[in-house]
Design a protein around this motif. Sequence first.
Motif, PDB file in Angstrom:
ATOM      1  N   UNK A  36      46.105  48.948  28.650  1.00  0.00           N
ATOM      2  CA  UNK A  36      45.605  47.471  28.343  1.00  0.00           C
ATOM      3  C   UNK A  36      44.619  46.859  29.189  1.00  0.00           C
ATOM      4  N   UNK A  37      44.619  47.224  30.555  1.00  0.00           N
ATOM      5  CA  UNK A  37      43.589  47.016  31.323  1.00  0.00           C
ATOM      6  C   UNK A  37      42.231  47.394  30.864  1.00  0.00           C
ATOM      7  N   UNK A  38      42.249  48.497  30.352  1.00  0.00           N
ATOM      8  CA  UNK A  38      40.753  48.853  29.978  1.00  0.00           C
ATOM      9  C   UNK A  38      40.293  48.275  28.639  1.00  0.00           C
ATOM     10  N   UNK A  39      41.339  48.101  27.714  1.00  0.00           N
ATOM     11  CA  UNK A  39      41.013  47.222  26.661  1.00  0.00           C
ATOM     12  C   UNK A  39      40.489  45.853  27.042  1.00  0.00           C
ATOM     13  N   UNK A  40      41.248  45.083  27.977  1.00  0.00           N
ATOM     14  CA  UNK A  40      40.714  43.682  28.297  1.00  0.00           C
ATOM     15  C   UNK A  40      39.240  43.842  28.893  1.00  0.00           C
ATOM     16  N   UNK A  41      39.129  44.817  29.856  1.00  0.00           N
ATOM     17  CA  UNK A  41      37.711  44.833  30.339  1.00  0.00           C
ATOM     18  C   UNK A  41      36.685  45.389  29.332  1.00  0.00           C
ATOM     19  N   UNK A  42      37.070  46.068  28.465  1.00  0.00           N
ATOM     20  CA  UNK A  42      35.927  46.300  27.651  1.00  0.00           C
ATOM     21  C   UNK A  42      35.695  44.976  26.663  1.00  0.00           C
ATOM     22  N   UNK A  43      36.539  44.118  26.503  1.00  0.00           N
ATOM     23  CA  UNK A  43      36.543  43.064  25.552  1.00  0.00           C
ATOM     24  C   UNK A  43      35.358  42.143  26.605  1.00  0.00           C
ATOM     25  N   UNK A  44      35.723  41.889  27.753  1.00  0.00           N
ATOM     26  CA  UNK A  44      35.105  41.224  28.834  1.00  0.00           C
ATOM     27  C   UNK A  44      33.486  41.692  28.797  1.00  0.00           C
ATOM     28  N   UNK A  45      33.357  42.834  28.763  1.00  0.00           N
ATOM     29  CA  UNK A  45      32.033  43.660  28.951  1.00  0.00           C
ATOM     30  C   UNK A  45      31.389  43.292  27.646  1.00  0.00           C
ATOM     31  N   UNK A  46      31.982  43.610  26.274  1.00  0.00           N
ATOM     32  CA  UNK A  46      31.419  43.435  25.170  1.00  0.00           C
ATOM     33  C   UNK A  46      30.718  42.137  24.920  1.00  0.00           C
ATOM     34  N   UNK A  47      31.513  41.224  25.263  1.00  0.00           N
ATOM     35  CA  UNK A  47      31.261  39.633  25.078  1.00  0.00           C
ATOM     36  C   UNK A  47      30.645  39.061  26.171  1.00  0.00           C
ATOM     37  N   UNK A  48      30.433  39.842  27.514  1.00  0.00           N
ATOM     38  CA  UNK A  48      29.676  39.306  28.542  1.00  0.00           C
ATOM     39  C   UNK A  48      30.331  37.766  29.043  1.00  0.00           C
ATOM     40  N   UNK A  49      31.671  37.949  29.093  1.00  0.00           N
ATOM     41  CA  UNK A  49      32.504  36.751  29.483  1.00  0.00           C
ATOM     42  C   UNK A  49      33.737  37.282  30.361  1.00  0.00           C
ATOM     43  N   UNK A  50      33.996  36.373  31.318  1.00  0.00           N
ATOM     44  CA  UNK A  50      35.224  36.533  32.209  1.00  0.00           C
ATOM     45  C   UNK A  50      36.597  35.865  31.587  1.00  0.00           C
ATOM     46  N   UNK A  51      37.552  36.564  30.989  1.00  0.00           N
ATOM     47  CA  UNK A  51      38.624  36.022  30.508  1.00  0.00           C
ATOM     48  C   UNK A  51      39.526  35.613  31.518  1.00  0.00           C
ATOM     49  N   UNK A  52      39.669  36.280  32.393  1.00  0.00           N
ATOM     50  CA  UNK A  52      40.663  35.850  33.694  1.00  0.00           C
ATOM     51  C   UNK A  52      40.065  35.793  34.977  1.00  0.00           C
ATOM     52  N   UNK A  53      40.776  35.037  35.800  1.00  0.00           N
ATOM     53  CA  UNK A  53      40.486  35.154  36.977  1.00  0.00           C
ATOM     54  C   UNK A  53      41.804  35.727  37.821  1.00  0.00           C
ATOM     55  N   UNK A  54      41.614  36.831  38.386  1.00  0.00           N
ATOM     56  CA  UNK A  54      42.943  37.658  39.087  1.00  0.00           C
ATOM     57  C   UNK A  54      43.382  37.330  40.096  1.00  0.00           C
ATOM     58  N   UNK A  55      44.345  36.894  40.226  1.00  0.00           N
ATOM     59  CA  UNK A  55      45.128  36.549  41.861  1.00  0.00           C
ATOM     60  C   UNK A  55      46.215  37.323  42.163  1.00  0.00           C
ATOM     61  N   UNK A  56      46.394  38.059  43.139  1.00  0.00           N
ATOM     62  CA  UNK A  56      47.668  38.784  43.554  1.00  0.00           C
ATOM     63  C   UNK A  56      48.920  37.800  43.339  1.00  0.00           C
ATOM     64  N   UNK A  57      48.600  36.728  44.002  1.00  0.00           N
ATOM     65  CA  UNK A  57      49.837  35.834  43.975  1.00  0.00           C
ATOM     66  C   UNK A  57      50.249  35.153  42.870  1.00  0.00           C
ATOM     67  N   UNK A  58      49.098  34.573  42.064  1.00  0.00           N
ATOM     68  CA  UNK A  58      49.266  33.795  40.764  1.00  0.00           C
ATOM     69  C   UNK A  58      49.213  34.677  39.710  1.00  0.00           C
ATOM     70  N   UNK A  59      48.807  35.798  39.564  1.00  0.00           N
ATOM     71  CA  UNK A  59      48.755  36.667  38.468  1.00  0.00           C
ATOM     72  C   UNK A  59      47.450  36.481  37.794  1.00  0.00           C
ATOM     73  N   UNK A  60      47.416  36.244  36.474  1.00  0.00           N
ATOM     74  CA  UNK A  60      46.244  36.249  35.487  1.00  0.00           C
ATOM     75  C   UNK A  60      46.059  34.636  35.156  1.00  0.00           C
ATOM     76  N   UNK A  61      44.991  34.015  35.469  1.00  0.00           N
ATOM     77  CA  UNK A  61      44.624  32.847  35.010  1.00  0.00           C
ATOM     78  C   UNK A  61      43.410  32.725  34.063  1.00  0.00           C
ATOM     79  N   UNK A  62      43.541  32.009  33.034  1.00  0.00           N
ATOM     80  CA  UNK A  62      42.639  31.994  32.162  1.00  0.00           C
ATOM     81  C   UNK A  62      41.459  31.355  32.493  1.00  0.00           C
TER      82      UNK A  62
END
Length: 315
Positions: A36-62
């Motif tokens: 799943x992580x690889x799929x998401x990173x690949x989408x971010x790379x292909x579309x040149x955008x950051x989908x999530x802000x990743x926080x250890x405490x708050x998880x994934x924030x769009x």
Amino acid sequence: MAFNYSLKQLRYLVTTIECGSISEASRRLNISNPAISTAIKDLESRFNLQIFIRHKSNGLILTPEGSSFFDRAISLLRDAREFEQQVKGDSGEISGEIVLACYDPIASCYLPELLASFKERFPAVKIALHVVHQHKIADGLRSGAYDLALTYSAGLRDTHKYIALLPDLYPRAVLPADHRLASYDEISLAMIADEPLILLDIWPSNQYFLDQFKAAGLQPNIAYKVPSIELVTAFVGQGLGVSTLVTLPEQIQTPSGKKVVTLSLSDPLVASSTVVAWNRDKDLTRLTTEFVNHCKKEIKLPKHMRPMPAELVSY
């Protein structure tokens, strides 16, 4: 520049956002976290955008861009499901995937037999099930995240179509078996208004039950707000208060063996309608039409739940 991405990647992304974490999405999809992580990173790379802000405490924030991407991904996945359903329907084949939502409080009452009988008729159909609260159903039908929903009509919008599946139902009082009123055939809301109330605190059920008291000119004494029918009956069984419910389990006994009784209410009450709903801007496909018809045929009023006599109905 060509964007080489797959519907599977979009599905992984959408499920992760719906679940709130990669680990929960992994459990739902039965796919490894790294996939799943690889799929998401690949989408971010292909579309040149950051989908999530990743926080250890708050998880994934769009991110704002991620939120827009999410909406478009839902729409594309919905169109892909419809495309598959229509093509296979044109060839006479009943197969494909239905994304079905069900309102949490009614799921255990109707879903198991319904899905088992549908699978027996159409083994090639996959049902992707989401048991959720009403606000997610309304939003999900609108956005295309869900094809169909089993729910109550309350809380749906004019952007939805629906078909009633059962006669209108009405709330009943729920009391401990040793309550002083437990032997009555019928009581009024006024008779329990001062008692501690165990409120099913899921919208729109919570507002629906409170509105019944309000219409009777009463202010209930809310003692506890709980998120499931099972907890309502467990609290009532322990003598912590009384309640009102529409959807009732057949065997009203708590896990600890405490018994609960339900009584008719003599007040004029507002009906609760159980429906199958969909987005009014989307035509049903042959597959979803088959499922709607199956719901109409198979969902029956349980013997222990009866509609109210006409003379007590209020509209």
